[in-house]
Scaffold this motif. Sequence first.
Motif, PDB file in Angstrom:
ATOM      1  N   LEU A  63      19.333   9.199 -13.582  1.00 34.92           N
ATOM      2  CA  LEU A  63      18.126   9.007 -12.787  1.00 34.92           C
ATOM      3  C   LEU A  63      17.035   9.821 -13.465  1.00 34.92           C
ATOM      4  O   LEU A  63      17.099  11.042 -13.522  1.00 34.92           O
ATOM      5  N   GLN A  64      16.054   9.140 -14.014  1.00 31.47           N
ATOM      6  CA  GLN A  64      14.990   9.833 -14.745  1.00 31.47           C
ATOM      7  C   GLN A  64      13.813  10.208 -13.850  1.00 31.47           C
ATOM      8  O   GLN A  64      13.069  11.126 -14.175  1.00 31.47           O
ATOM      9  N   GLN A  65      13.642   9.464 -12.755  1.00 31.15           N
ATOM     10  CA  GLN A  65      12.583   9.785 -11.809  1.00 31.15           C
ATOM     11  C   GLN A  65      13.030   9.304 -10.436  1.00 31.15           C
ATOM     12  O   GLN A  65      13.210   8.121 -10.212  1.00 31.15           O
ATOM     13  N   ALA A  66      13.242  10.250  -9.519  1.00 26.04           N
ATOM     14  CA  ALA A  66      13.569   9.889  -8.138  1.00 26.04           C
ATOM     15  C   ALA A  66      12.360   9.191  -7.524  1.00 26.04           C
ATOM     16  O   ALA A  66      11.250   9.242  -8.063  1.00 26.04           O
ATOM     17  N   ILE A  67      12.559   8.545  -6.388  1.00 28.61           N
ATOM     18  CA  ILE A  67      11.502   7.795  -5.724  1.00 28.61           C
ATOM     19  C   ILE A  67      10.257   8.673  -5.549  1.00 28.61           C
ATOM     20  O   ILE A  67      10.336   9.799  -5.050  1.00 28.61           O
ATOM     21  N   THR A  68       9.130   8.131  -6.005  1.00 33.94           N
ATOM     22  CA  THR A  68       7.844   8.819  -5.943  1.00 33.94           C
ATOM     23  C   THR A  68       6.737   7.787  -5.767  1.00 33.94           C
ATOM     24  O   THR A  68       6.920   6.623  -6.125  1.00 33.94           O
ATOM     25  N   THR A  69       5.606   8.210  -5.249  1.00 29.23           N
ATOM     26  CA  THR A  69       4.448   7.313  -5.185  1.00 29.23           C
ATOM     27  C   THR A  69       3.576   7.434  -6.428  1.00 29.23           C
ATOM     28  O   THR A  69       2.614   6.700  -6.591  1.00 29.23           O
ATOM     29  N   SER A  70       3.931   8.336  -7.330  1.00 34.64           N
ATOM     30  CA  SER A  70       3.147   8.551  -8.552  1.00 34.64           C
ATOM     31  C   SER A  70       3.487   7.496  -9.608  1.00 34.64           C
ATOM     32  O   SER A  70       4.585   7.484 -10.160  1.00 34.64           O
ATOM     33  N   ASP A  72      23.408  11.613  -8.734  1.00 35.13           N
ATOM     34  CA  ASP A  72      21.958  11.425  -8.751  1.00 35.13           C
ATOM     35  C   ASP A  72      21.492  10.780  -7.452  1.00 35.13           C
ATOM     36  O   ASP A  72      21.934   9.689  -7.092  1.00 35.13           O
ATOM     37  N   ILE A  73      20.593  11.436  -6.764  1.00 36.55           N
ATOM     38  CA  ILE A  73      20.070  10.979  -5.485  1.00 36.55           C
ATOM     39  C   ILE A  73      18.814  10.146  -5.739  1.00 36.55           C
ATOM     40  O   ILE A  73      17.777  10.682  -6.136  1.00 36.55           O
ATOM     41  N   THR A  74      18.915   8.854  -5.510  1.00 33.09           N
ATOM     42  CA  THR A  74      17.788   7.948  -5.733  1.00 33.09           C
ATOM     43  C   THR A  74      16.612   8.318  -4.846  1.00 33.09           C
ATOM     44  O   THR A  74      15.468   8.310  -5.290  1.00 33.09           O
ATOM     45  N   GLY A  75      16.889   8.633  -3.600  1.00 35.89           N
ATOM     46  CA  GLY A  75      15.824   9.055  -2.687  1.00 35.89           C
ATOM     47  C   GLY A  75      15.161   7.918  -1.937  1.00 35.89           C
ATOM     48  O   GLY A  75      13.968   7.953  -1.676  1.00 35.89           O
ATOM     49  N   TRP A  76      15.960   6.894  -1.579  1.00 35.58           N
ATOM     50  CA  TRP A  76      15.402   5.778  -0.808  1.00 35.58           C
ATOM     51  C   TRP A  76      14.738   6.317   0.442  1.00 35.58           C
ATOM     52  O   TRP A  76      15.270   7.177   1.127  1.00 35.58           O
ATOM     53  N   SER A 121       0.806  -1.219   0.000  1.00 36.01           N
ATOM     54  CA  SER A 121       0.000   0.000   0.000  1.00 36.01           C
ATOM     55  C   SER A 121       0.843   1.275   0.000  1.00 36.01           C
ATOM     56  O   SER A 121       0.367   2.333  -0.386  1.00 36.01           O
ATOM     57  N   ASP A 122       2.098   1.161   0.423  1.00 30.91           N
ATOM     58  CA  ASP A 122       2.947   2.353   0.474  1.00 30.91           C
ATOM     59  C   ASP A 122       4.117   2.263  -0.518  1.00 30.91           C
ATOM     60  O   ASP A 122       5.156   2.871  -0.313  1.00 30.91           O
ATOM     61  N   ALA A 123       3.933   1.516  -1.619  1.00 32.29           N
ATOM     62  CA  ALA A 123       5.002   1.364  -2.609  1.00 32.29           C
ATOM     63  C   ALA A 123       5.342   2.710  -3.244  1.00 32.29           C
ATOM     64  O   ALA A 123       4.476   3.559  -3.435  1.00 32.29           O
ATOM     65  N   ALA A 124       6.598   2.880  -3.530  1.00 31.24           N
ATOM     66  CA  ALA A 124       7.082   4.067  -4.237  1.00 31.24           C
ATOM     67  C   ALA A 124       8.094   3.584  -5.271  1.00 31.24           C
ATOM     68  O   ALA A 124       8.702   2.526  -5.100  1.00 31.24           O
ATOM     69  N   PHE A 125       8.263   4.363  -6.329  1.00 29.18           N
ATOM     70  CA  PHE A 125       9.057   3.908  -7.459  1.00 29.18           C
ATOM     71  C   PHE A 125       9.992   5.009  -7.946  1.00 29.18           C
ATOM     72  O   PHE A 125       9.723   6.191  -7.784  1.00 29.18           O
ATOM     73  N   GLY A 126      11.071   4.601  -8.585  1.00 26.81           N
ATOM     74  CA  GLY A 126      11.975   5.517  -9.262  1.00 26.81           C
ATOM     75  C   GLY A 126      12.448   4.839 -10.535  1.00 26.81           C
ATOM     76  O   GLY A 126      12.314   3.621 -10.687  1.00 26.81           O
ATOM     77  N   VAL A 127      12.980   5.607 -11.463  1.00 25.20           N
ATOM     78  CA  VAL A 127      13.400   5.051 -12.750  1.00 25.20           C
ATOM     79  C   VAL A 127      14.726   5.676 -13.164  1.00 25.20           C
ATOM     80  O   VAL A 127      14.938   6.882 -13.035  1.00 25.20           O
TER      81      VAL A 127
END
Length: 176
Positions: free
Chosen positions: A47-54, A104-108, A21-27
Amino acid sequence: VLTNVKSVAGSLLTNLNGIYSDAAFGVGRYLGDPIEAGETPTSAYQLQQAITTSTVLTQNAINGWFASGGGDGPEANFYALHQIATEGALPPGTNRKGPVQSGDITGWRAGAQPVVLWWGDVSSHNETITEAQTIAALQAAGVIVIGLNSSGNNSGIDGSFTGTNVGGPGINVTDA
């Protein structure tokens, strides 16, 4: 392969959100290693998208993947995995040309289980960072890697690099 990954990404993201339910993703994506002529730390891994819930932003970043060059493997697989695990830090060792860090900061997220879904079609350079150094960085960060080889056994990301300085489509980072 890229078209297939792009087409199944939406359902994969939806399924992961259904399980966590709280998954977040980055690319991110990688190309040639920084050791190669014409490559830089920021062209080797992006890093094309830092960690996000979107999931929309995540899907848009995956849709931005493209193949470049081709037929000139190996690529920056180990370098990219190291950059993901270390938030863009300088790899260990001295066998590189100049500073080799993407920054590039992944944002874990603190307390989350970092998981990397790694798609690739060719083996990795090992001059900028070795396989052992990459595994150590991933283990130190607690990152689980799921490798998805788009080539046959003992080739693609399962293959080994034996050339010297010759010459992957992408990495999807999940933080659940």
